[in-house]
Design a protein around this motif. Structure first.
Motif, PDB file in Angstrom:
ATOM      1  N   ARG A  96       0.826  -1.212   0.000  1.00 31.22           N
ATOM      2  CA  ARG A  96       0.000   0.000   0.000  1.00 31.22           C
ATOM      3  C   ARG A  96       0.855   1.254   0.000  1.00 31.22           C
ATOM      4  NH1 ARG A  96      -5.648  -1.252   3.177  1.00 31.22           N
ATOM      5  NH2 ARG A  96      -6.226  -2.869   1.674  1.00 31.22           N
ATOM      6  N   ARG A 129      -3.012  11.985  -9.157  1.00 31.84           N
ATOM      7  CA  ARG A 129      -3.716  11.222  -8.119  1.00 31.84           C
ATOM      8  C   ARG A 129      -3.659   9.731  -8.417  1.00 31.84           C
ATOM      9  NH1 ARG A 129      -7.352  14.762  -5.863  1.00 31.84           N
ATOM     10  NH2 ARG A 129      -8.362  12.986  -4.912  1.00 31.84           N
ATOM     11  N   ASN A 130      -3.478   9.406  -9.676  1.00 29.41           N
ATOM     12  CA  ASN A 130      -3.524   7.999 -10.058  1.00 29.41           C
ATOM     13  C   ASN A 130      -2.179   7.542 -10.610  1.00 29.41           C
ATOM     14  OD1 ASN A 130      -6.208   8.022  -9.353  1.00 29.41           O
ATOM     15  ND2 ASN A 130      -6.877   8.492 -11.437  1.00 29.41           N
ATOM     16  N   ASN A 143      -6.294   3.882  -9.940  1.00 27.35           N
ATOM     17  CA  ASN A 143      -6.508   4.729  -8.763  1.00 27.35           C
ATOM     18  C   ASN A 143      -6.173   3.963  -7.484  1.00 27.35           C
ATOM     19  OD1 ASN A 143      -8.821   3.277  -7.848  1.00 27.35           O
ATOM     20  ND2 ASN A 143     -10.073   4.398  -9.352  1.00 27.35           N
ATOM     21  N   ASP A 167      -7.836   3.143  -4.854  1.00 26.89           N
ATOM     22  CA  ASP A 167      -8.723   2.072  -4.396  1.00 26.89           C
ATOM     23  C   ASP A 167      -8.467   0.789  -5.172  1.00 26.89           C
ATOM     24  OD1 ASP A 167     -10.954   1.146  -2.791  1.00 26.89           O
ATOM     25  OD2 ASP A 167     -12.022   1.023  -4.706  1.00 26.89           O
ATOM     26  N   GLN A 222      -7.234  -2.734  -3.676  1.00 26.30           N
ATOM     27  CA  GLN A 222      -8.127  -3.878  -3.754  1.00 26.30           C
ATOM     28  C   GLN A 222      -7.541  -5.027  -4.571  1.00 26.30           C
ATOM     29  OE1 GLN A 222     -11.038  -4.295  -1.944  1.00 26.30           O
ATOM     30  NE2 GLN A 222     -10.103  -2.523  -0.982  1.00 26.30           N
ATOM     31  N   ALA A 228     -18.499  -5.441  -2.911  1.00 28.60           N
ATOM     32  CA  ALA A 228     -17.928  -4.097  -2.853  1.00 28.60           C
ATOM     33  C   ALA A 228     -16.731  -3.929  -3.780  1.00 28.60           C
ATOM     34  CB  ALA A 228     -17.526  -3.799  -1.418  1.00 28.60           C
ATOM     35  N   TRP A 229     -16.429  -4.930  -4.586  1.00 30.65           N
ATOM     36  CA  TRP A 229     -15.239  -4.842  -5.441  1.00 30.65           C
ATOM     37  C   TRP A 229     -15.334  -3.684  -6.420  1.00 30.65           C
ATOM     38  CZ3 TRP A 229     -11.380  -7.596  -3.776  1.00 30.65           C
ATOM     39  CH2 TRP A 229     -11.625  -8.760  -3.048  1.00 30.65           C
ATOM     40  N   PRO A 230     -14.214  -3.089  -6.730  1.00 23.67           N
ATOM     41  CA  PRO A 230     -14.222  -2.058  -7.783  1.00 23.67           C
ATOM     42  C   PRO A 230     -14.720  -2.661  -9.098  1.00 23.67           C
ATOM     43  CG  PRO A 230     -12.123  -2.059  -6.608  1.00 23.67           C
ATOM     44  CD  PRO A 230     -12.899  -3.236  -6.103  1.00 23.67           C
ATOM     45  N   GLY A 231     -15.326  -1.815  -9.904  1.00 18.06           N
ATOM     46  CA  GLY A 231     -15.899  -2.275 -11.168  1.00 18.06           C
ATOM     47  C   GLY A 231     -14.899  -3.021 -12.029  1.00 18.06           C
ATOM     48  N   ALA A 232     -13.640  -2.555 -12.043  1.00 15.31           N
ATOM     49  CA  ALA A 232     -12.635  -3.189 -12.893  1.00 15.31           C
ATOM     50  C   ALA A 232     -12.452  -4.647 -12.484  1.00 15.31           C
ATOM     51  CB  ALA A 232     -11.315  -2.441 -12.799  1.00 15.31           C
ATOM     52  N   ASP A 236     -14.717  -6.532 -10.881  1.00 13.24           N
ATOM     53  CA  ASP A 236     -15.940  -7.240 -11.296  1.00 13.24           C
ATOM     54  C   ASP A 236     -15.840  -7.668 -12.750  1.00 13.24           C
ATOM     55  OD1 ASP A 236     -17.252  -7.089  -8.880  1.00 13.24           O
ATOM     56  OD2 ASP A 236     -18.221  -5.190  -9.346  1.00 13.24           O
TER      57      ASP A 236
END
Lengths: 225, 764
Positions: A111, A123-124, A171, A173, A177, A199-203, A205
């Motif tokens: 992290r 930011r990313n 990003n 998150d 994740q 709750a997983w990020p869309g990517a 999923d």
């Protein structure tokens, strides 16, 4: 407070070591720059392209890749009780051994890498940098945890999947994740733990769907044979 | 003729006393009709009294006297019981020679004689009742009763026990005859019922009666016989008749049995009788009934459906399978109605579509009301079905936003001038119907978008059919969706009202201002509308436009006036919405010059011809700066109307063409409308609207997420998603992946962050 009590290392000794690696004591009295950092890492026998290097950066709270501050350096080493370069090298070796086997330590270093690798003002994480770091963290040769298994080349597929959707920047998150996801994949490679409404990020999923399709195709191909 | 009375017995001689009493009792029992004279009666009464008190006088010792009275009372009581048993044995023997109705007659005759006698005998033995019996009962002795009750107990145990089955057989045979349609003597059964009820003695408390005897010896066999009878009857009837006929039969039978209770049964049986009948007549055939439901629906047999509803509503869980079938049926009907419209191709009118939806709803709404008693569960099934076919059908295959769009268009067609709904009341009725469909729409935000666009046009072009109708529609929407939903619509109305006042004061200002004569001569009769940017769904013009000098001057003058009034405001001219009329004085073949109704763009083009009869395409484009997308179709309109002619002849407007004013223009009407909406514009508008809907949804989701997180600070991801759905669903049904995407977007913007364990936290 805790670190000070636990370590009991006198600050002057650490300051002396820090001073040795400064590049321009006048302009930047409390900082070690890239050259000094490389020299220092060499002295404590840490390679630049191994996870241990990032663990040291985390320990010393580097503001960016290849930089150390006096405060971070002194606080970091004081907490470990190391006051000589030899002890530091020993500590680094110890970290090297622990990272692949201690998930909490691994996660902390992983992290910390996100802010460390950010290009200033962004930011990313740039896609290429993110992939480079994943390759470091998720393969064994440089001290990471393997994410490819006998049945599934997870890391390769993950990178291939992201390339397919346009190498978008990563990003914070998603970065965090992915590591959680990696652990979950080891638990159950069939995604028993995954749910569309989770709750997983869309990517991630989308990646799950992608992996399933890919596996389906592979099976289909086998049947045809 | 009074019977001869035996001599009064010695009071302490039991044998003598009993013999005396027995002959008296015998008379009461058997020859009561002959009468008992007062003297005999008194003698009997006295004999009982004397007997019971005799030992008191002899012994003189209180305790002994009491004991003696006891013993003697008991003897008398026992003797009476034995006498009754003997008497009843004889009655039983007689009864065996009777059967069926004759037996019932016999039973009732004997019963009546016996109970009447019992009352008298009870009276004769009052002294015994009052002393010996009372004391026995007070001391808790079982099976000692007052003398009347003793009669009943003896009847029950010595006679009834032996004949009740035969009596009930006779009763049940009678009932069966009646059920078969024969006339019977009902009063007989009624008497039997009463006598059975009378035998219900409460052993614990002799002052009370119970229904035990009636229940076990009458109700039980009665219900069993009922069950058998209807099992048989319904089985046979169903085999030979249609289900529809059977339902009529069953309903009639249920009514009949209910009436039977009132006619000659004890009300205690009512509930059980109904239950038994329902069980045999309805529950046992419920599958059969339910199988008939679909055919009845298909054939719209309202009355039979109502009957089925009434029958099945009376048994447990009887209606649930019907509801499911009903829902599926309505949905199918809705989808089929839409299919029909879809078969028309792309070109159907919104009205056709809305009418199709409505007709299905209306039909089944009335069915629920008429046949299913408006029952709330059926209403729910209807609503579910309607929601399904309104939002998901062939026409909105591409997306559920099609229904709200078409509904909005239909509403517009009603509220726009030139609509066919002439009567105000008729219009109101149609608006109510629109709300019926609206209620089922999931994407209410889409309706809002289209509605506000079209309302804006109606207001700007002053083409509303009536202000009242507009207001009525908005208040309906407000009622359905709340203040926020119609807020902007109401502000649009306000703007129009304010603009009216503003124009009035502008006129005053104009009159007072110092204009020179030349200015006054060139003054354009104008009307302005000031529309608040935040409330109107209008965009800036899509093309550059150099307005004609006359218009520019007019606009500038108004701006001066307006900025004097409201310093610091900004005005943007929406040329694409402006229009005007110009007079074609150049055409000499009419007395009254033609008036062209044109858009401002068209005005800009036409006024150029004041300076020159012939202009090239580049001339016009340079002077107006209109883009070809706007310029070309407008030129085509002029060509089609023959206001202008083109050369080379027959070509399409383009850089190579030249336009000439047609002095020989002719039209039947003096006012010629050239301001026709261009097809491509409409398409672009629709696409734009859909695009803004997407944007607005994103904003709506994100603001909901922020709002929730701000108040909760920390929340599980799953709960957050649920809460967002809950808050947003009154506008549109959000998709979980969309919500997740927006959660991620807000994470990236540092409004919220992810904690361990899938928890989301608000970042202050």
């Amino acid at each position: 407070m805790y670190f000070q009590q636990g370590g009991g290392v006198p600050t002057p000794a650490l300051n002396q070591i820090f001073d040795k690696y400064r590049e321009s004591p006048e302009e930047n009295p409390d900082g070690i720059g890239i050259e000094g950092a490389m020299r220092y890492l060499g002295d404590i026998e840490v390679e630049l392209d191994e996870v241990t290097c990032l663990a040291i950066a985390e320990l010393l709270q580097s503001p960016s890749m290849g930089e150390f501050t006096r405060e971070g350096f002194v606080n970091g080493w004081r907490s470990t009780g190391c006051d000589t370069v030899e002890k530091m090298a020993a500590h680094a070796a110890n970290l090297r051994a622990r990272i692949p086997t201690e998930p909490d330590l691994f996660r902390r270093v992983y992290r910390f890498t996100f802010p460390l690798c950010l290009v200033q003002g962004q930011r990313n994480l740039q896609f290429e940098i993110a992939v480079e770091q994943w390759n470091l963290f998720f393969t064994p040769p440089k001290g990471g945890v393997a994410w490819n298994t006998r049945t599934t080349p997870w890391l390769d597929w993950w990178v291939e999947f992201l390339e397919g959707r346009g190498k978008r920047p990563v990003n914070k998150d998603l970065w965090q994740q992915v590591e959680v996801f990696m652990r979950k994949c080891h638990e159950d490679e069939e995604f028993g733990w995954w749910s569309e409404d989770g709750a997983w990020p869309g990517a991630i999923d989308d990646f799950v769907t992608w992996v399933r399709e890919r596996r389906g195709k592979a099976e289909g191909a086998m049947e045809v044979e | 003729m009074a019977p001869r009375i035996p001599p009064t017995p010695h009071k302490d001689d039991l044998g003598e006393t009993w013999a005396f009493l027995q002959s008296g009792i015998e008379n009461v029992m058997v020859k009561l009709d002959d009468g008992v004279d007062m003297k005999t009666y008194m003698a009997l009464y006295t004999a009982v009294h004397n007997f019971c008190t005799s030992h008191k006088a002899v012994s003189g010792q209180a305790i002994q006297a009491q004991r003696g009275a006891h013993l003697l009372g008991e003897e008398l009581y026992k003797k009476l019981g034995e006498y009754l048993s003997g008497y009843l044995e004889n009655v039983y023997t007689q009864s065996t020679s009777h059967a069926e109705e004759a037996l019932l007659g016999f039973y009732m005759r004997e019963w009546s004689r016996y109970t009447t006698a019992a009352k008298y005998i009870n009276h004769l033995f009052r002294y015994l009742n009052r002393h010996w019996v009372k004391r026995e009962i007070d001391e808790g002795k079982k099976s000692v009763y007052d003398v009347y009750t003793l009669h009943l107990v003896r009847w029950r145990d010595d006679f009834f026990k032996n004949v009740h089955e035969k009596v009930m057989d006779a009763v049940l045979n009678l009932v069966e005859k009646q059920r078969n349609g024969e006339t019977i003597e009902q009063s007989q059964i009624k008497s039997i019922v009463d006598s059975f009820v009378s035998l219900g003695l409460d052993e614990a408390d002799p002052t009370k009666s119970t229904l035990d005897v009636y229940r076990s010896f009458f109700a039980k066999p009665f219900l069993a016989a009922t069950r058998t009878y209807y099992e048989e009857e319904s089985r046979q009837f169903v085999a030979e008749n249609s289900v529809v006929e059977y339902m009529k039969k069953a309903e009639a039978r249920l009514d009949e049995e209910k009436a039977r209770v009132g006619l000659y049964l004890h009300p205690d049986i009512a509930k059980h009788l109904t239950e038994t009948c329902l069980d045999v007549l309805v529950t046992a055939h419920s599958e059969l009934l339910r199988d008939e439901f679909q055919p009845l629906l298909d054939n719209e047999r309202q009355e039979d459906l109502a009957r089925m509803y009434r029958l099945l509503s009376r048994i447990k869980d009887g209606l649930d399978p019907l509801r499911t079938k009903f829902e599926a049926h309505v949905r199918k009907a809705g989808l089929a109605a839409v299919e029909k419209v879809a078969a028309e191709g792309e070109s159907f009118e919104p009205k056709m579509y809305v009418d199709a939806l409505l007709s299905v709803h209306t039909r089944y709404h009335s069915l629920v009301k008429e046949a299913f008693n408006g029952e709330s569960e059926f209403v729910r099934s209807l609503d579910n079905a309607c929601r399904e076919f309104v939002n998901r059908n062939k026409i909105c295959k591409s997306g559920s936003t099609k229904t709200p769009e078409l509904l909005a268009r239909y509403t517009d067609s009603l509220l726009k001038k030139g609509s066919k709904a002439a009567e105000e009341s008729e219009l109101e009725e149609m608006l109510v119907q629109i709300m019926t469909v609206f209620k089922y729409i999931e994407d209410k935000d889409v309706f809002q978008k289209f509605y506000s666009k079209m309302l804006a046009k109606r207001l700007v072009h002053v083409s509303s059919v009536s202000d009242d109708a507009e207001t009525s529609m908005i208040s309906k929407l407000k009622e359905a969706c709340g203040f926020e939903y119609t807020n902007k619509l109401q502000r649009m109305f306000q703007d129009i009202q304010i603009s009216k006042d503003l124009n009035a004061s502008y006129k005053d200002w104009l009159d007072k201002s110092f204009l020179d004569d030349d200015d006054r001569k060139k003054l354009v009769d104008s009307h302005f509308q000031i529309l608040g940017t935040g409330f109107w769904p209008l965009n800036a013009p899509s093309t550059d436009f150099l307005a004609p000098p006359e218009i520019v001057k007019t606009a500038e003058r108004f701006q001066k006036f307006y900025f004097d009034k409201h310093n610091g405001r900004k005005l943007t001219w929406l040329w694409q919405l402006c229009k005007g009329e110009i007079k074609a004085n150049y055409i000499k073949n009419t007395k009254v010059p033609y008036t062209f109704q044109v858009s401002t763009y068209q005005m800009g083009i036409l006024l150029l011809f004041n300076e020159s009869d012939t202009l090239t395409y580049p001339d016009i484009q340079k002077a107006t700066t209109l883009t070809p997308e706007i310029l070309d179709p407008n030129l085509s309109i002029f060509l089609k109307a023959k206001v202008l002619t083109i050369s080379p002849e027959g070509s399409k407007p383009g850089p190579g063409s030249t336009f000439k004013l047609n002095y020989n223009f002719k039209n039947k009407k003096i006012k010629v409308n050239l301001n026709i909406q261009i097809k491509s514009e409409q398409k672009v508008e629709t696409d734009d609207t859909h695009k803004t809907i997407e944007e607005d949804r994103k904003l709506l989701l994100q603001s909901a997420i922020v709002r929730i997180m701000k108040s909760r600070k920390k929340m599980k991801h799953v709960q957050l998603v649920q809460e967002v759905i809950h808050q947003v669903k009154s506008r549109f049904p959000p998709q979980v992946p969309d919500i997740k995407k927006n959660i991620e977007a807000l994470m990236e913007k540092d409004y919220i962050e992810r904690l361990d364990g899938d928890e989301i936290a608000y970042i202050a």
